[in-house]
Design an enzyme around this catalytic site. Structure first.
Site, mmCIF file in Angstrom:
data_model
loop_
_atom_site.group_PDB
_atom_site.id
_atom_site.type_symbol
_atom_site.label_atom_id
_atom_site.label_comp_id
_atom_site.label_asym_id
_atom_site.label_seq_id
_atom_site.Cartn_x
_atom_site.Cartn_y
_atom_site.Cartn_z
ATOM 1 N N SER A 30 0.833 -1.192 0.000
ATOM 2 C CA SER A 30 0.000 0.000 0.000
ATOM 3 C C SER A 30 0.870 1.246 0.000
ATOM 4 C CB SER A 30 -0.914 0.022 1.229
ATOM 5 O OG SER A 30 -0.227 0.517 2.370
ATOM 6 N N ASP A 31 0.366 2.309 -0.601
ATOM 7 C CA ASP A 31 0.987 3.598 -0.339
ATOM 8 C C ASP A 31 0.653 3.968 1.099
ATOM 9 O OD1 ASP A 31 2.428 5.933 -0.742
ATOM 10 O OD2 ASP A 31 1.541 6.304 -2.706
ATOM 11 N N TYR A 32 1.403 4.894 1.645
ATOM 12 C CA TYR A 32 1.290 5.182 3.068
ATOM 13 C C TYR A 32 -0.134 5.620 3.449
ATOM 14 C CZ TYR A 32 6.383 4.914 3.753
ATOM 15 O OH TYR A 32 7.696 4.490 3.847
#
Length: 787
Positions: free
Chosen positions: A285-287
């Site tokens: 995931s992106d942050y």
């Protein structure tokens, strides 16, 4: 110390990886499995600048998937980073039931985002070299530095195709063309992952997919991409990285496509990425983006549903810290909202990477050896070579190169004597600022997070010279300096000093542009989108004031996107685009200005005249690129200020001959394009020969030009060289009306030249075939031979 079964198959390196994964998975509790899908900020494990066993025990007791940025989210020096990484691994190996090491990931957008690591030019500058081999060497250096510090996964390359430079992250990309982006991306992946992951670092291509095509050029905004455009332009670089380079990780984008946020898009992550392409790695995931399915997109009703949607879509690991994949996902499993099989599948992918990285056999690094690897002299040489070849001479009325002994030089501008402004948004100095701001505001990226008060955070640009430093070393007392103004401050208090310096000099060098970063003080970088491409602050006024003195002016643009208004580009005698050239950038700028190095960079993105033209890109459809029937806008030409592929040098080249080896080819075959170019100048130089094709008529409309090959060549004064491009017909296909990749019969026009505008017709060939022939496999590139 925890005792474990020594005869367990997963502990035996002689057992095949698949069997080791299955054996280990069968021994794990649900808590241990969930821990493998999560992560923790490195600073959560540190107290007083040192690893804290007490803090670690609270969050690592069941194991861990990823440690987030030991180097990039702390103030630790390289040897300290290695020490903390070792101590974290030692706890996991000796103090947890199964002894599973963690993957340490770092940002690597312009080198390792670490306090002492080499700071390379930002990606848009690397793309301007048009030399993928340099990007492979960059990534090779990054791999060595990361492995030395105990890191295993790099969050790069950025494979977003960007055609709207308002978007702040333009600087992190390889530009507007899918073929150029793919070549640069494939080279980076190969360099970072190496021949084997036992010595390599996992590359993470991002942001899947279409993130750079956002509505209004705004960060995290929706992307409106019809299926054919999505596949042919935006998915293409990712597909090439998976199929050609064996890409091992993908990061999903923050945005949505046609109403479906990417982290919850099963069609993208499952059907396309894993199903069609055969991708076997992990999707991270992106942050904070798993919870964003609920809190930002309102796509999920709560955190639990967000976790279910992300996991079932194919998002394996939650970064930067475990949130939705902790209690919320556990509750969803209890309630049967997601099955154990989906959990096991994601955990298996994470474990496979850990075995392939060799972490079970070699979880630790040699702390004493870090100093000789991080920012080593060969790595700085690569950075300098890239910086030299990344500089794009946009305009030159003959003022450059500055002649030795030709009088005094007035150096003016906010980027002339500031090392920080030479660095991109994911350099250590820039990103530390965002941590400072996050601590002050109790949040990062709009998210609540806790940064310990005892975490030492300090910006550092030690050892990075400025343009003033480098020019002073060469010009001595012939150099006069005046700042003039700030990047974004509106004060004109320094104008008088700048004007006086320019008026008294023989030439004025204005170093202008951006300040890259993520904070409110930055003008380019993540979430630093702009509604104008004029220089920020009062810099445009400074240009007018200096030009008014009558002294010849060179504008050096240190920027993350195409910038500068009509006055600057029309009235300055020369314009040099430096992008964000990193720690060796100032030297490269000085060398080019004084003629020690011949500029040879080429634009990887079209350079608009005004935001009113956006999107402006070379590969538009035949019905695009102009207003029918008058052509131009009422108030502006439709063409860009500088074309894609444009870039001048001090040694002019010409195409002497361009020809095809055949005029007819069976679908599945290839055509050779032979090009002879000559240096007609009086000094040695380099040029980038670009190969374009056009399909004049097809069953779906095609772009007016498509880049299909390029080669950087060098030649001495009066010398010539020959380039042979192999052009496979598999490169010439497209998605037909049924969305199948098809190589159609018909005519293909071939062009060669030094930009997308100035090119020579090399010839036309016909693709032949019949209905009984097997379909032609997609080809991503052809061989290039020079000399």
């Amino acid at each position: 110390m925890v005792r474990r079964e020594s005869e367990a198959a997963y502990t035996d390196p002689a057992v095949p990886v698949g069997e080791r994964v299955a054996d280990l998975l069968g021994r794990m509790t649900r808590e241990e499995k969930l821990a493998q899908l999560g992560s923790v900020w490195a600073f959560s494990l540190i107290e007083g600048g040192r690893y804290s066993a007490e803090r670690a025990r609270a969050v690592l007791r069941h194991g861990l998937g990823h440690v987030t940025r030991v180097a990039g989210a702390t103030n630790l020096k390289a040897a300290q980073v290695a020490r903390v990484a070792n101590e974290v691994q030692r706890f996991l190996v000796t103090e947890t039931r199964l002894g599973i090491p963690a993957i340490v990931h770092e940002e690597v957008c312009s080198g390792v985002m670490a306090r002492e690591a080499t700071i390379f030019p930002q990606a848009i500058g690397v793309a301007s070299t048009w030399e993928p081999e340099l990007n492979r060497r960059l990534a090779d250096a990054v791999r060595a530095q990361m492995r030395a510090m105990g890191s295993h996964q790099g969050l790069s390359p950025v494979l977003d195709v960007v055609r709207d430079p308002r978007w702040g992250r333009t600087e992190e990309t390889y530009g507007e063309d899918p073929y150029l982006v793919a070549r640069m991306g494939v080279a980076f992946v190969r360099g970072l992952q190496g021949a084997s992951l036992t010595e390599g670092v996992i590359a993470t291509a991002k942001h899947f997919v279409g993130y750079g095509a956002s509505e209004g050029g705004l960060n995290w905004a929706p992307a409106h991409l019809p299926p054919r455009l999505l596949r042919e332009v935006y998915l293409y670089p990712f597909e090439a990285a998976v199929r050609e380079a064996g890409l091992q990780s993908v990061m999903a984008g923050y945005h949505e496509l046609d109403g479906i946020p990417c982290h919850g898009n099963r069609e993208l992550l499952g059907d396309v990425l894993r199903g069609e392409w055969g991708f076997e790695g992990t999707v991270v995931s992106d942050y904070f983006a798993v919870d964003d399915l609920h809190s930002y997109h309102h796509f999920a009703g709560d955190k639990r549903q967000a976790a279910v949607l992300a996991l079932t879509a194919g998002t394996d690991v939650e970064l930067p810290a475990t949130d939705a994949y902790a209690g919320a996902l556990a509750q969803a499993l209890d309630e049967g909202e997601v099955g154990e099989a989906e959990l096991d599948q994601a955990v298996s992918r994470v474990l496979r990477h850990k075995f392939e990285l060799g972490l079970f056999e070699n979880p630790y690094v040699d702390e004493a050896a870090v100093a000789v690897t991080v920012d080593a002299a060969p790595h700085r040489e690569v950075a300098l070579e890239i910086a030299r070849r990344s500089l794009v001479l946009l305009k030159n009325d003959g003022l450059l190169p500055l002649r030795p002994g030709a009088g005094t030089v007035a150096l003016i501008g906010p980027n002339a004597d500031d090392a920080r402004h030479l660095l991109g948004d994911y350099s250590f100095a820039a990103h530390v600022e965002s941590l400072m701001q996050a601590r002050e505001r109790k949040g990062l990226l709009g998210q609540t997070m806790t940064i310990p008060d005892d975490l030492e955070i300090e910006e550092s640009t030690d050892g990075v010279p400025t343009v003033r430093d480098e020019l002073a070393a060469r010009l001595g007392d012939r150099l006069r300096y005046a700042r003039g103004c700030d990047v974004i401050d509106t004060s004109r208090d320094g104008f008088d000093e700048a004007v006086a310096a320019a008026a008294a000099a023989d030439v004025a060098v204005l170093v202008l542009g951006d300040r890259s970063g993520l904070t409110m003080e930055a003008t380019t970088g993540e979430s630093r989108d702009r509604s104008s491409l004029d220089l920020p602050g009062v810099q445009e006024d400074l240009v007018r004031a200096v030009v008014a003195t009558g002294t010849p002016v060179v504008a050096v643009l240190v920027a993350g996107r195409p910038v500068g208004g009509d006055f600057l580009h029309e009235k300055c005698a020369a314009v040099l685009l430096a992008w964000l050239p990193g720690q060796t950038g100032a030297r490269a700028i000085a060398e080019v200005l004084l003629g020690e190095v011949n500029p040879s960079g080429k634009l990887p993105i079209s350079y608009p005249r005004t935001v009113g033209q956006i999107p402006v890109f070379y590969g538009h459809k035949v019905s695009g690129g102009r207003s029918h029937w008058h052509g131009d806008y009422v108030d502006s030409p439709v063409g860009p200020r500088y074309r894609f592929g444009h870039g001048l040098g001090y040694a002019p080249f010409v195409v002497e001959r361009a020809a095809l080896d055949r005029t007819e080819v069976i679908a599945g075959g290839s055509v050779e394009v032979e090009v002879t170019v000559a240096n007609i100048g009086d000094r040695a130089g380099e040029e980038v020969v670009q190969l374009y094709v056009r399909d004049p008529q097809a069953s779906v409309t095609r772009p007016v030009l498509e880049l299909k090959g390029f080669a950087r060549v060098s030649a001495g004064a009066g010398e010539r060289t020959t380039i042979r491009f192999d052009l496979p017909t598999g490169q010439l296909g497209f998605y037909d009306r049924n969305m199948n990749y098809t190589v159609e019969t018909g005519h293909i026009e071939v062009y060669v030249g030094f930009s997308s505008d100035g090119h020579t017709h090399a010839g036309t060939f016909t693709i032949t075939g019949d209905a009984d022939r097997p379909e032609v496999r997609k080809a991503y590139t052809g061989a290039v031979h020079t000399g």
